[in-house]
Design a protein around this motif. Structure first.
Motif, PDB file in Angstrom:
ATOM      1  N   GLU A 232      30.246  27.180  28.899  1.00 31.59           N
ATOM      2  CA  GLU A 232      29.071  27.949  28.523  1.00 31.59           C
ATOM      3  C   GLU A 232      28.987  29.113  29.505  1.00 31.59           C
ATOM      4  OE1 GLU A 232      25.441  25.350  27.259  1.00 31.59           O
ATOM      5  OE2 GLU A 232      26.551  24.246  28.799  1.00 31.59           O
ATOM      6  N   SER A 233      28.957  30.316  28.994  1.00 34.47           N
ATOM      7  CA  SER A 233      28.950  31.483  29.890  1.00 34.47           C
ATOM      8  C   SER A 233      27.784  31.409  30.863  1.00 34.47           C
ATOM      9  CB  SER A 233      28.880  32.770  29.074  1.00 34.47           C
ATOM     10  OG  SER A 233      29.936  32.825  28.138  1.00 34.47           O
ATOM     11  N   VAL A 234      26.623  30.981  30.385  1.00 31.21           N
ATOM     12  CA  VAL A 234      25.507  30.537  31.215  1.00 31.21           C
ATOM     13  C   VAL A 234      25.085  29.193  30.650  1.00 31.21           C
ATOM     14  CG1 VAL A 234      23.149  30.943  31.998  1.00 31.21           C
ATOM     15  CG2 VAL A 234      24.726  32.880  31.756  1.00 31.21           C
ATOM     16  N   PRO A 235      25.319  28.099  31.365  1.00 22.97           N
ATOM     17  CA  PRO A 235      24.933  26.790  30.829  1.00 22.97           C
ATOM     18  C   PRO A 235      23.456  26.758  30.457  1.00 22.97           C
ATOM     19  CG  PRO A 235      26.330  26.522  32.749  1.00 22.97           C
ATOM     20  CD  PRO A 235      25.995  27.985  32.667  1.00 22.97           C
ATOM     21  N   GLY A 236      23.151  26.169  29.293  1.00 20.53           N
ATOM     22  CA  GLY A 236      21.812  26.208  28.761  1.00 20.53           C
ATOM     23  C   GLY A 236      20.959  25.004  29.068  1.00 20.53           C
ATOM     24  N   TRP A 277      24.466  41.232  24.534  1.00 21.54           N
ATOM     25  CA  TRP A 277      24.819  40.608  23.262  1.00 21.54           C
ATOM     26  C   TRP A 277      25.497  39.255  23.500  1.00 21.54           C
ATOM     27  CZ3 TRP A 277      23.453  41.666  18.365  1.00 21.54           C
ATOM     28  CH2 TRP A 277      22.787  42.875  18.142  1.00 21.54           C
ATOM     29  N   PHE A 278      26.374  39.203  24.498  1.00 20.05           N
ATOM     30  CA  PHE A 278      26.999  37.940  24.885  1.00 20.05           C
ATOM     31  C   PHE A 278      26.890  37.794  26.399  1.00 20.05           C
ATOM     32  CE2 PHE A 278      29.103  38.934  20.857  1.00 20.05           C
ATOM     33  CZ  PHE A 278      28.919  37.735  20.179  1.00 20.05           C
ATOM     34  N   ALA A 279      26.676  36.558  26.844  1.00 18.24           N
ATOM     35  CA  ALA A 279      26.434  36.318  28.264  1.00 18.24           C
ATOM     36  C   ALA A 279      27.682  36.565  29.111  1.00 18.24           C
ATOM     37  CB  ALA A 279      25.926  34.892  28.475  1.00 18.24           C
ATOM     38  N   PHE A 280      28.879  36.410  28.540  1.00 15.44           N
ATOM     39  CA  PHE A 280      30.081  36.631  29.346  1.00 15.44           C
ATOM     40  C   PHE A 280      30.194  38.089  29.783  1.00 15.44           C
ATOM     41  CE2 PHE A 280      31.696  36.922  24.906  1.00 15.44           C
ATOM     42  CZ  PHE A 280      32.193  38.222  24.920  1.00 15.44           C
ATOM     43  N   GLU A 281      29.441  38.990  29.125  1.00 15.38           N
ATOM     44  CA  GLU A 281      29.465  40.390  29.522  1.00 15.38           C
ATOM     45  C   GLU A 281      28.959  40.576  30.950  1.00 15.38           C
ATOM     46  OE1 GLU A 281      27.663  43.043  26.611  1.00 15.38           O
ATOM     47  OE2 GLU A 281      28.038  41.546  25.062  1.00 15.38           O
ATOM     48  N   HIS A 282      28.086  39.694  31.421  1.00 11.76           N
ATOM     49  CA  HIS A 282      27.613  39.780  32.798  1.00 11.76           C
ATOM     50  C   HIS A 282      28.762  39.575  33.785  1.00 11.76           C
ATOM     51  CE1 HIS A 282      23.311  39.864  31.818  1.00 11.76           C
ATOM     52  NE2 HIS A 282      23.557  38.938  30.905  1.00 11.76           N
ATOM     53  N   GLY A 283      29.778  38.821  33.362  1.00 15.12           N
ATOM     54  CA  GLY A 283      30.923  38.562  34.226  1.00 15.12           C
ATOM     55  C   GLY A 283      32.078  39.498  34.006  1.00 15.12           C
ATOM     56  N   ASP A 284      31.934  40.440  33.063  1.00  9.52           N
ATOM     57  CA  ASP A 284      32.960  41.453  32.812  1.00  9.52           C
ATOM     58  C   ASP A 284      34.315  40.815  32.516  1.00  9.52           C
ATOM     59  OD1 ASP A 284      33.884  44.049  32.469  1.00  9.52           O
ATOM     60  OD2 ASP A 284      34.460  44.280  34.561  1.00  9.52           O
ATOM     61  N   VAL A 285      34.308  39.817  31.611  1.00 11.21           N
ATOM     62  CA  VAL A 285      35.554  39.166  31.207  1.00 11.21           C
ATOM     63  C   VAL A 285      35.673  39.194  29.689  1.00 11.21           C
ATOM     64  CG1 VAL A 285      35.660  37.642  33.206  1.00 11.21           C
ATOM     65  CG2 VAL A 285      34.489  36.869  31.134  1.00 11.21           C
ATOM     66  N   THR A 286      36.887  38.959  29.216  1.00 10.10           N
ATOM     67  CA  THR A 286      37.143  38.846  27.782  1.00 10.10           C
ATOM     68  C   THR A 286      37.720  37.470  27.501  1.00 10.10           C
ATOM     69  OG1 THR A 286      37.568  41.219  27.542  1.00 10.10           O
ATOM     70  CG2 THR A 286      38.418  39.770  25.816  1.00 10.10           C
ATOM     71  N   PRO A 287      37.006  36.626  26.783  1.00  6.34           N
ATOM     72  CA  PRO A 287      37.547  35.304  26.433  1.00  6.34           C
ATOM     73  C   PRO A 287      38.553  35.415  25.295  1.00  6.34           C
ATOM     74  CG  PRO A 287      35.339  35.570  25.538  1.00  6.34           C
ATOM     75  CD  PRO A 287      35.640  36.826  26.306  1.00  6.34           C
ATOM     76  N   ASP A 288      39.226  34.313  25.014  1.00  7.45           N
ATOM     77  CA  ASP A 288      40.172  34.269  23.897  1.00  7.45           C
ATOM     78  C   ASP A 288      39.486  33.812  22.608  1.00  7.45           C
ATOM     79  OD1 ASP A 288      42.527  34.884  25.517  1.00  7.45           O
ATOM     80  OD2 ASP A 288      42.210  32.906  26.391  1.00  7.45           O
ATOM     81  N   LEU A 289      38.527  32.931  22.754  1.00  6.33           N
ATOM     82  CA  LEU A 289      37.729  32.443  21.629  1.00  6.33           C
ATOM     83  C   LEU A 289      36.264  32.448  22.050  1.00  6.33           C
ATOM     84  CD1 LEU A 289      39.869  29.301  20.618  1.00  6.33           C
ATOM     85  CD2 LEU A 289      39.759  31.461  19.362  1.00  6.33           C
ATOM     86  N   ILE A 290      35.386  32.789  21.121  1.00  4.68           N
ATOM     87  CA  ILE A 290      33.944  32.776  21.372  1.00  4.68           C
ATOM     88  C   ILE A 290      33.294  31.883  20.320  1.00  4.68           C
ATOM     89  CG2 ILE A 290      31.837  34.144  21.555  1.00  4.68           C
ATOM     90  CD1 ILE A 290      33.703  36.631  21.885  1.00  4.68           C
ATOM     91  N   THR A 291      32.555  30.875  20.765  1.00  4.46           N
ATOM     92  CA  THR A 291      31.776  30.092  19.814  1.00  4.46           C
ATOM     93  C   THR A 291      30.342  30.609  19.820  1.00  4.46           C
ATOM     94  OG1 THR A 291      31.174  28.377  21.426  1.00  4.46           O
ATOM     95  CG2 THR A 291      33.208  28.051  20.164  1.00  4.46           C
ATOM     96  N   PHE A 292      29.732  30.644  18.625  1.00  2.00           N
ATOM     97  CA  PHE A 292      28.371  31.145  18.507  1.00  2.00           C
ATOM     98  C   PHE A 292      27.622  30.349  17.446  1.00  2.00           C
ATOM     99  CE2 PHE A 292      30.800  33.561  15.368  1.00  2.00           C
ATOM    100  CZ  PHE A 292      29.983  33.512  14.240  1.00  2.00           C
ATOM    101  N   ALA A 293      26.309  30.479  17.458  1.00  2.00           N
ATOM    102  CA  ALA A 293      25.418  29.889  16.445  1.00  2.00           C
ATOM    103  C   ALA A 293      24.014  30.418  16.754  1.00  2.00           C
ATOM    104  CB  ALA A 293      25.479  28.361  16.464  1.00  2.00           C
TER     105      ALA A 293
END
Length: 465
Positions: A232-236, A277-293
């Motif tokens: 989780e980019s930021v655990p919820g 828009w996505f929390a991983f943007e705070h870490g300036d990274v690009t994942p390979d897969l993104i799960t959303f809902a």
């Protein structure tokens, strides 16, 4: 708090107060007779009946208006009953209610296009699911098939869903009852300075030691056996633990070095919740897969999915992907997503979440922490915050044990509700997670109620005040 009565005779949905109470009583009776609730001992619950909602508010079965600081399941990012989304669902229902997933339809196609306008370059394909848990299931399946490897690493203090693989990946007590330990899952400790597993004293130390620990787990498990690391980019629900600077970048580097797929679980943190828009943007990274809902259409109609990068999509260009769902990309759900994303863009809802977090919620919670001895720590970003409640600040003893609740927490939550605030609570924490559309005045009103409720928690402090 507003009480709907004979002097204020209607709710936002047009029901009279009397009719709303009668409907609520009937709904509760039928619920207790026939509905089997999730994560609950069935005979020990008394579920709140919700009869209406609008914006940042819900109305309960007694006609009380409550400020929704839970966003239900942290998913009503655009608030309740947003007229553009309600209208889009109705228009789609009149046009085309359902279609088999192997046919193209305009709602699904446009939803996929809009989602990928907010993902990094190279993440251009979307596989739609019915929710977050099955998005995780399919992301893991894709990673394993792409790499030919059997294992997936996930962190303790995480939640990835209630289905078989997703709950095995989960790193909190919701996993325990059904964990068979046979799903190829390996857990590791992520960074969490307040309750550090690494004896760290600074965020930098916590980051460095957490990455060294992960590197060691990869080595001990055998990097050639690991298909993916899911975070989780930021655990919820596990605690809203914003990773320290450099952590996600370090995980990305470990994945790259060992050929491991990096899955960013954005089910709760995505679509504006953290002010991006996505929390991983705070870490300036690009994942390979993104799960959303959740936030993709604020839960108005169930929808989830996986955004897939070019390399993994190419794996299935001439090889059938062995998975699918009857309702993949359901037109009502994807029409709701189209309207939600457009509303978020047009109304600058993501920007509002960032502003409210930085200017109202963050400073307000830090003031509460200064005044209340029951508050051990506040942490968060955007409209995604946790208040960690403790019985003793020196020892950091939680106000409720890990994996459970306590009379102190029950009383504190009840104080919130009686004053007109619907909180999100988990173990010893209250999460401040209003809609991304919440106004500054609404956020301040909620914090004022929380301030008074924390007086109740303070009475249970046993350590030095």
């Amino acid at each position: 708090m507003t009480l709907i009565d004979d002097e204020a005779p209607t709710l936002p949905n047009g029901l009279s107060a009397a009719d709303a109470r009668a409907e609520a009583a009937r709904a509760y009776e039928l619920d207790r007779a026939h509905v089997f609730h999730s994560w609950s001992a069935q005979a020990e619950i008394s579920p709140m009946t919700i009869t209406a909602s609008a914006g940042s508010y819900v109305w309960d079965g007694d006609g009380k208006r409550l400020l929704d600081f839970s966003s239900q399941m942290v998913n009503t990012n655009i608030g309740h009953q947003h007229p553009k989304v309600v209208e889009a669902i109705a228009a789609q229902a009149a046009k085309l209610c359902t279609v088999a997933p192997h046919h193209a339809n305009d709602a699904r196609s446009e939803a996929a296009r809009l989602i990928t306008t907010h993902t990094p370059a190279g993440l251009d394909k979307v596989f739609f699911t019915n929710g977050g848990a099955d998005a995780v299931e399919h992301a893991v399946r894709m990673a394993k098939l792409h790499t030919g490897r059997p294992k997936v690493l996930s962190r303790y203090r995480s939640y990835h869903g209630g289905t078989d693989t997703a709950v095995a990946l989960t790193g909190d007590p919701r996993r325990w009852a059904t964990d068979s330990g046979t799903r190829g899952v390996v857990h590791f400790f992520g960074p969490f300075l307040y309750r550090s597993q690494f004896h760290a004293e600074t965020q930098q130390q916590e980051c460095e030691r957490a990455l060294a620990h992960l590197e060691q787990v990869v080595a001990m498990e055998g990097s050639g056996t690991i298909a993916a690391i899911i975070l989780e980019s930021v655990p919820g629900t596990a605690g809203i633990m914003v990773p320290p600077p450099g952590y996600l970048t370090g995980v990305r580097e470990i994945c790259d070095r060992h050929g491991i797929v990096f899955i960013a679980d954005e089910v709760m943190a995505g679509f504006g919740r953290t002010g991006r828009w996505f929390a991983f943007e705070h870490g300036d990274v690009t994942p390979d897969l993104i799960t959303f809902a959740k936030g993709v259409n604020s839960g108005y109609v169930p929808l989830g999915g996986v955004v897939i990068n070019t390399a993994i999509a190419e794996t299935f260009a001439h090889r059938a992907y062995p998975g699918g769902l009857t309702y993949s990309g359901h037109p009502l759900a994807t029409a709701a997503a189209v309207a939600t994303i457009r509303a978020m863009e047009d109304e600058q809802i993501v920007e509002n979440a960032a502003t409210i977090g930085a200017e109202v919620i963050g400073p307000g919670l830090r003031e509460l922490a200064d005044r209340h001895p029951s508050v051990g720590e506040v942490r968060g970003v955007g409209v995604f915050w946790a208040v960690e409640l403790v019985a003793d600040r020196a020892t950091r003893e939680p106000l409720a044990p890990y994996g459970s609740s306590s009379p102190a927490m029950t009383e504190t939550i009840a104080a919130c509700k009686s004053a007109g605030l619907l909180p999100f609570a988990n173990y010893n924490r209250i999460h401040v997670v209003p809609p991304c559309t919440v106004t500054a005045d609404e956020a301040r009103a909620g914090l004022e109620i929380l301030d008074r409720a924390l007086d109740v928690a303070d009475r249970h402090v046993t350590g030095e005040r």
